[in-house]
Scaffold this active site. Structure first.
Site, PDB file in Angstrom:
ATOM      1  N   LYS A 168       6.031  72.520  60.536  1.00 50.72           N
ATOM      2  CA  LYS A 168       4.952  73.386  60.032  1.00 50.72           C
ATOM      3  C   LYS A 168       3.799  73.392  61.018  1.00 50.72           C
ATOM      4  O   LYS A 168       3.504  72.386  61.657  1.00 50.72           O
ATOM      5  CB  LYS A 168       4.466  72.885  58.664  1.00 50.72           C
ATOM      6  CG  LYS A 168       5.553  72.798  57.611  1.00 50.72           C
ATOM      7  CD  LYS A 168       5.048  72.113  56.354  1.00 50.72           C
ATOM      8  CE  LYS A 168       6.185  71.871  55.371  1.00 50.72           C
ATOM      9  NZ  LYS A 168       5.750  71.115  54.182  1.00 50.72           N
ATOM     10  N   GLY A 209      12.494  76.337  68.121  1.00 51.12           N
ATOM     11  CA  GLY A 209      11.079  76.573  67.854  1.00 51.12           C
ATOM     12  C   GLY A 209      10.181  75.646  68.647  1.00 51.12           C
ATOM     13  O   GLY A 209       9.161  76.073  69.217  1.00 51.12           O
ATOM     14  N   THR A 262      18.981  69.585  67.747  1.00 48.56           N
ATOM     15  CA  THR A 262      19.256  70.362  66.549  1.00 48.56           C
ATOM     16  C   THR A 262      20.656  70.061  66.054  1.00 48.56           C
ATOM     17  O   THR A 262      21.591  69.976  66.852  1.00 48.56           O
ATOM     18  CB  THR A 262      19.122  71.880  66.782  1.00 48.56           C
ATOM     19  OG1 THR A 262      19.657  72.586  65.664  1.00 48.56           O
ATOM     20  CG2 THR A 262      19.847  72.326  68.034  1.00 48.56           C
ATOM     21  N   ASP A 290      22.186  72.167  64.421  1.00 48.12           N
ATOM     22  CA  ASP A 290      22.820  73.487  64.364  1.00 48.12           C
ATOM     23  C   ASP A 290      23.600  73.823  65.632  1.00 48.12           C
ATOM     24  O   ASP A 290      24.410  74.752  65.618  1.00 48.12           O
ATOM     25  CB  ASP A 290      21.770  74.573  64.130  1.00 48.12           C
ATOM     26  CG  ASP A 290      20.953  74.337  62.875  1.00 48.12           C
ATOM     27  OD1 ASP A 290      21.462  73.665  61.953  1.00 48.12           O
ATOM     28  OD2 ASP A 290      19.800  74.801  62.821  1.00 48.12           O
ATOM     29  N   MET A 345      24.669  73.345  56.402  1.00 48.15           N
ATOM     30  CA  MET A 345      23.549  73.896  57.160  1.00 48.15           C
ATOM     31  C   MET A 345      24.026  74.607  58.428  1.00 48.15           C
ATOM     32  O   MET A 345      25.218  74.687  58.693  1.00 48.15           O
ATOM     33  CB  MET A 345      22.550  72.795  57.503  1.00 48.15           C
ATOM     34  CG  MET A 345      21.707  72.344  56.325  1.00 48.15           C
ATOM     35  SD  MET A 345      20.532  71.061  56.808  1.00 48.15           S
ATOM     36  CE  MET A 345      19.456  71.046  55.385  1.00 48.15           C
ATOM     37  N   GLY A 346      23.063  75.085  59.210  1.00 49.90           N
ATOM     38  CA  GLY A 346      23.379  75.768  60.454  1.00 49.90           C
ATOM     39  C   GLY A 346      22.519  76.980  60.713  1.00 49.90           C
ATOM     40  O   GLY A 346      22.560  77.558  61.797  1.00 49.90           O
ATOM     41  N   ARG A 347      21.757  77.418  59.694  1.00 51.05           N
ATOM     42  CA  ARG A 347      20.949  78.625  59.783  1.00 51.05           C
ATOM     43  C   ARG A 347      21.806  79.797  60.255  1.00 51.05           C
ATOM     44  O   ARG A 347      22.746  80.173  59.587  1.00 51.05           O
ATOM     45  CB  ARG A 347      19.709  78.416  60.650  1.00 51.05           C
ATOM     46  CG  ARG A 347      18.736  77.379  60.037  1.00 51.05           C
ATOM     47  CD  ARG A 347      17.344  77.451  60.617  1.00 51.05           C
ATOM     48  NE  ARG A 347      16.641  78.677  60.284  1.00 51.05           N
ATOM     49  CZ  ARG A 347      16.060  78.929  59.094  1.00 51.05           C
ATOM     50  NH1 ARG A 347      16.096  78.030  58.127  1.00 51.05           N
ATOM     51  NH2 ARG A 347      15.420  80.068  58.888  1.00 51.05           N
ATOM     52  N   ARG A 362      33.702  75.347  41.606  1.00 52.74           N
ATOM     53  CA  ARG A 362      32.504  74.509  41.613  1.00 52.74           C
ATOM     54  C   ARG A 362      31.905  74.534  43.011  1.00 52.74           C
ATOM     55  O   ARG A 362      32.616  74.700  43.998  1.00 52.74           O
ATOM     56  CB  ARG A 362      32.821  73.060  41.211  1.00 52.74           C
ATOM     57  CG  ARG A 362      33.332  72.885  39.798  1.00 52.74           C
ATOM     58  CD  ARG A 362      32.258  73.181  38.763  1.00 52.74           C
ATOM     59  NE  ARG A 362      32.701  72.874  37.415  1.00 52.74           N
ATOM     60  CZ  ARG A 362      33.384  73.690  36.625  1.00 52.74           C
ATOM     61  NH1 ARG A 362      33.733  74.904  37.087  1.00 52.74           N
ATOM     62  NH2 ARG A 362      33.745  73.331  35.407  1.00 52.74           N
ATOM     63  N   HIS A 406      20.302  68.257  52.949  1.00 48.80           N
ATOM     64  CA  HIS A 406      19.701  67.341  53.921  1.00 48.80           C
ATOM     65  C   HIS A 406      20.489  66.052  54.135  1.00 48.80           C
ATOM     66  O   HIS A 406      20.116  65.252  55.004  1.00 48.80           O
ATOM     67  CB  HIS A 406      18.256  67.023  53.502  1.00 48.80           C
ATOM     68  CG  HIS A 406      17.334  68.177  53.732  1.00 48.80           C
ATOM     69  ND1 HIS A 406      17.274  69.257  52.874  1.00 48.80           N
ATOM     70  CD2 HIS A 406      16.460  68.447  54.743  1.00 48.80           C
ATOM     71  CE1 HIS A 406      16.396  70.124  53.331  1.00 48.80           C
ATOM     72  NE2 HIS A 406      15.882  69.661  54.456  1.00 48.80           N
TER      73      HIS A 406
END
Length: 364
Positions: free
Chosen positions: A76, A119, A140, A142, A184-186, A282, A288
């Site tokens: 952030k 980023g 990362t 990712d 995850m992985g965006r 399911r 995380h």
């Protein structure tokens, strides 16, 4: 004494502490260098009072086996978008980068090593353009930075996702269910693709190959005979249907500007039911769990290589560059090249062909 500042930015990642330890241990071999850690990325420099800590060999002893980062991290704000509260109660952002650079000079910082993903390295490039002596280390789970073959943390995330698939197989078989694992992985499908192959999933859905829910249902139905059977679907959080959009939401967190991805597993369940797929389904959202815990040996080794190389780049004055792994070598590349092109899964790459070769469907 000369001083190098270390900062960890973005999401946490297995192997961060191994990089920090490697930087400190390599620096300790030089008689005139001291390593300083900034708490929670560059926030430690920008806060008043300043939040920094000396990183010596005692401070980093044994931390290579620990997850997280001993100097904290944040995704952030940052020096170019520091959150400030307006008089009307709303939040805005101000550029404090010049102020931060002056403060680093006041603290006697000769160089900065910024450990972070896409980023964070964009911020590194901007700071370099302002004259800061900065070096990047790619981080990362990712694996979405094209300048390096792999980023540390990725293999640990894949291992955790694969172990999840292994566990879901037995419960799926016991109940004749379809179990959908969301990872995850965006915008990159690397974790999902590796875990699907390693775990033996029937379906793998990734952002780079938009899926047709009818094709997904056909593949799953082939696993059932008179209501008996089971199947595993591994889906990346950024997967989307043909002609559709990402499942995401705007964040209301101050200073956080990324879309919050997640929920695609539940969407797939609803869509399968809506077209008449009858088997029990399911979902498990790994979340995380992929970021935490002990890094696997591969990531500890790669992170250590990155840390040693980063400090040696400081000694060589290779500022404005990022450490990278190009098998079998650890090299450096310009930061601008590292952030120009993301590393997405090529639908025609060998790994995708391997997945198809063992019968994994991408819902095409």
């Amino acid at each position: 004494m000369k001083r190098v500042l270390v900062a960890t930015g973005g999401g946490d990642c297995p192997g961060l502490n191994a990089v920090i330890r490697a930087i400190v241990k390599r620096a300790s071999q030089e008689p005139d260098w001291e390593v300083i850690g900034s708490i929670q990325s560059f926030d430690g420099i920008l806060r008043e009072p300043t939040e920094i800590k000396v990183l010596d060999e005692r401070a980093v002893a044994g931390i290579h086996v620990q997850g997280g980062t001993i100097i904290g991290t944040t995704n952030k704000g940052g020096p170019f978008a520091w959150p400030v509260k307006n008089k009307d109660g709303s939040w805005g952002a101000v550029d404090r980068s010049d102020e931060m650079i002056r403060k680093l000079q006041y603290l006697g910082i000769d160089a900065v090593i910024s450990i972070g993903g896409d980023g964070s390295q964009r911020i590194s490039q901007q700071l370099f353009e302002k004259g800061l002596n900065i070096i990047g280390v790619p981080k990362t789970i990712d694996n979405d930075l094209s300048a390096t073959d792999f980023t540390f943390g990725f293999q640990t995330a894949v291992q955790i996702a694969t172990e999840a698939v292994d566990k879901l197989v037995t419960t799926a078989a016991s109940h004749n269910r379809v179990l959908i694992l969301e990872v995850m992985g965006r915008y990159a499908g690397w974790i999902a693709l590796h875990a699907a192959i390693a775990g033996g999933a029937e379906v793998c859905l990734i952002p780079e190959i938009p899926y047709d829910i009818h094709k997904v249902a056909e593949r799953l139905q082939s696993r059932y005979n008179k209501g008996k059977g089971h199947a595993i679907v591994v889906v990346a959080e950024g997967a989307l249907p043909k002609g559709g959009t990402l499942v995401s939401a705007e964040s209301d967190e101050v200073g956080y500007h990324n879309l919050r991805l997640g929920g695609v597993a539940h969407k797939i369940t609803r869509d399968l039911k809506s077209i008449g797929f009858e088997a029990d389904i399911r979902e498990t959202v790994l979340g995380h769990l992929q970021r935490g815990g002990i890094p696997v040996a591969y990531d500890r080794v790669l992170a250590t290589q990155f840390g040693v190389k980063a400090f040696e780049m400081v000694l060589e004055g290779k500022f404005g560059e990022m450490v990278a792994y190009r098998h079998p070598d650890i090299i450096s590349v310009p930061l601008i090249d590292a952030i120009n092109r993301p590393n997405f899964v090529d639908p025609d790459c060998d790994l995708v062909r391997t997945a198809r070769g063992v019968g994994i469907s991408f819902g095409e």
